[in-house]
Scaffold this motif. Structure first.
Motif, mmCIF file in Angstrom:
data_model
loop_
_atom_site.group_PDB
_atom_site.id
_atom_site.type_symbol
_atom_site.label_atom_id
_atom_site.label_comp_id
_atom_site.label_asym_id
_atom_site.label_seq_id
_atom_site.Cartn_x
_atom_site.Cartn_y
_atom_site.Cartn_z
ATOM 1 N N ASN A 42 0.816 -1.221 0.000
ATOM 2 C CA ASN A 42 0.000 0.000 0.000
ATOM 3 C C ASN A 42 0.848 1.270 0.000
ATOM 4 O O ASN A 42 1.877 1.339 0.680
ATOM 5 C CB ASN A 42 -0.884 0.062 1.251
ATOM 6 C CG ASN A 42 -2.013 -0.929 1.227
ATOM 7 O OD1 ASN A 42 -1.842 -2.073 1.636
ATOM 8 N ND2 ASN A 42 -3.166 -0.514 0.748
ATOM 9 N N HIS A 84 -12.064 3.854 -0.733
ATOM 10 C CA HIS A 84 -13.103 2.814 -0.787
ATOM 11 C C HIS A 84 -13.044 1.961 0.468
ATOM 12 O O HIS A 84 -12.232 2.208 1.358
ATOM 13 C CB HIS A 84 -12.985 1.984 -2.064
ATOM 14 C CG HIS A 84 -11.722 1.171 -2.179
ATOM 15 N ND1 HIS A 84 -10.474 1.755 -2.322
ATOM 16 C CD2 HIS A 84 -11.501 -0.169 -2.167
ATOM 17 C CE1 HIS A 84 -9.561 0.804 -2.397
ATOM 18 N NE2 HIS A 84 -10.143 -0.373 -2.302
ATOM 19 N N ASP A 88 -7.615 -2.830 3.696
ATOM 20 C CA ASP A 88 -6.250 -2.304 3.583
ATOM 21 C C ASP A 88 -6.254 -0.797 3.306
ATOM 22 O O ASP A 88 -5.191 -0.174 3.225
ATOM 23 C CB ASP A 88 -5.432 -3.066 2.527
ATOM 24 C CG ASP A 88 -6.036 -2.986 1.139
ATOM 25 O OD1 ASP A 88 -7.234 -3.305 0.973
ATOM 26 O OD2 ASP A 88 -5.296 -2.608 0.202
ATOM 27 N N HIS A 89 -7.432 -0.204 3.185
ATOM 28 C CA HIS A 89 -7.550 1.246 3.034
ATOM 29 C C HIS A 89 -8.190 1.910 4.256
ATOM 30 O O HIS A 89 -7.933 3.072 4.535
ATOM 31 C CB HIS A 89 -8.338 1.574 1.755
ATOM 32 C CG HIS A 89 -7.619 1.079 0.542
ATOM 33 N ND1 HIS A 89 -6.893 1.891 -0.293
ATOM 34 C CD2 HIS A 89 -7.455 -0.187 0.077
ATOM 35 C CE1 HIS A 89 -6.324 1.159 -1.229
ATOM 36 N NE2 HIS A 89 -6.653 -0.111 -1.036
ATOM 37 N N ASP A 163 -7.655 2.242 -5.672
ATOM 38 C CA ASP A 163 -7.457 0.986 -6.405
ATOM 39 C C ASP A 163 -8.164 0.987 -7.752
ATOM 40 O O ASP A 163 -8.493 -0.065 -8.301
ATOM 41 C CB ASP A 163 -7.963 -0.200 -5.571
ATOM 42 C CG ASP A 163 -7.066 -0.486 -4.372
ATOM 43 O OD1 ASP A 163 -6.059 0.230 -4.185
ATOM 44 O OD2 ASP A 163 -7.384 -1.426 -3.621
ATOM 45 N N HIS A 203 -1.501 1.424 -4.443
ATOM 46 C CA HIS A 203 -0.565 0.302 -4.269
ATOM 47 C C HIS A 203 0.601 0.448 -5.235
ATOM 48 O O HIS A 203 0.463 1.046 -6.304
ATOM 49 C CB HIS A 203 -1.242 -1.046 -4.576
ATOM 50 C CG HIS A 203 -2.302 -1.445 -3.607
ATOM 51 N ND1 HIS A 203 -2.060 -2.263 -2.524
ATOM 52 C CD2 HIS A 203 -3.626 -1.142 -3.563
ATOM 53 C CE1 HIS A 203 -3.196 -2.449 -1.857
ATOM 54 N NE2 HIS A 203 -4.168 -1.777 -2.459
HETATM 55 ZN ZN LIG Z 1 -6.127 -1.876 -1.919
#
Ligand SMILES: [Zn+2]
Ligand SMILES: [Zn+2]
Length: 291
Positions: A42, A84, A88-89, A163, A203
């Protein structure tokens, strides 16, 4: 306002050599790309107003690194933007809010999938950071159906694309997205932006994406040159591309390229002789899923 030599199509090598990691997109807007070094690769971001020191954190999963960068620069994080709903965000939100009392912004339709949203965003909303920075919210479905990209309102625009768009690639659609919508987002929104727009993705996937570009379009000389260059790249000083570069090296912007179409026709015998841009995009997205 900030300016530097822009790069036309014939000056490809010049842009490859032009490399400064932390570029400002305008005199008053400061952008820090923060490499998390995690397994998901990330990138987090801080966008600061040079006049007030107020900052907006984009997807601050590694909130410790983000807070350290803010402290180093004497900035206060007053807002968090989630592009979003994927973990992982959003995973750094609560710790970041606890540390800073920042307000949380995300797509208006993400209210059920992201906890604690203060402001729901829709297309055309403008987010202010301090006195000097204005960011336009773009509603960019495809990777998920509640995805926001931010476009800075600066002479040299910057796109924070989560993403949706990666360097030399496109987001996948298997966790709540739809390839048809991603195609629409690429053609009706992203490809319409100014060529000098700087690209700040969520990413670091550039190596693998360039390999995919070259698998689909082996004669893409720009992609070859860039792959050689970035193989030695330290992601904490990553190359920042522009939309003009992406149009040269990102297969998902090259839907009329004859090499790409001819190779796809070998793998998809049912493909039309003159396939539509959408048909090409969907076939590429499908192949990239297995890459
Ligand atoms: Zn992601
Ligand atoms: Zn995602």
């Amino acid at each position: 306002m900030h300016s530097h030599t822009e790069h036309g199509n014939n000056e490809c090598k010049a842009w490859l050599l032009f490399k400064t990691p932390y570029k400002t997109a305008g005199v008053f807007m400061i952008v820090k790309q923060i490499w998390t070094g995690n397994a998901y690769r990330n990138f987090n971001y801080l966008i600061a107003c040079a006049e007030t020191g107020q900052a907006l954190a984009i997807d601050p999963l590694d909130y410790k690194k983000c807070l350290a960068v803010a402290k180093e620069n004497d900035w206060s994080v007053t807002q968090i933007l989630n592009t979003h709903e994927h973990h992982d965000h959003t995973g750094g939100n609560q710790a970041m809010i606890a540390a800073t009392k920042a307000k949380l912004l995300a797509h208006q339709n993400a209210k059920n999938s992201i906890a604690g949203i203060d402001t729901g965003l829709s297309a055309g909303d403008v987010i202010k950071v301090g006195n000097t920075v204005e960011l336009l919210a773009l509603d960019t479905p495809g990777h998920t159906m509640s995805h926001i990209c931010l476009l800075s309102k600066t002479d040299e625009p910057a796109l924070f694309c989560g993403d949706t768009l990666f360097n030399a690639g496109a987001g996948n659609c298997h966790n709540g997205g739809h390839p048809d919508d991603l195609y629409q987002t690429f053609t009706s929104q992203l490809s319409q932006l100014q060529d000098n727009t700087k690209i700040y993705p969520g990413h670091d996937y550039i190596d693998n994406n360039l390999e995919f570009t070259l698998a689909r379009e082996p004669d893409n000389e720009q992609a070859k040159i860039l792959l050689n260059q970035i193989k030695k790249q330290n992601p904490s000083q990553a190359l920042i591309s522009t939309l003009a570069m992406e149009k040269q090296i990102n297969t998902f912007f090259r839907l009329h390229n004859q090499t790409i179409i001819a190779k796809l026709q070998q793998e998809f015998p049912d493909m039309a002789e003159q396939p539509s841009a959408k048909e090409v995009f969907l076939a590429l997205r499908q192949l990239r899923n297995k890459w």
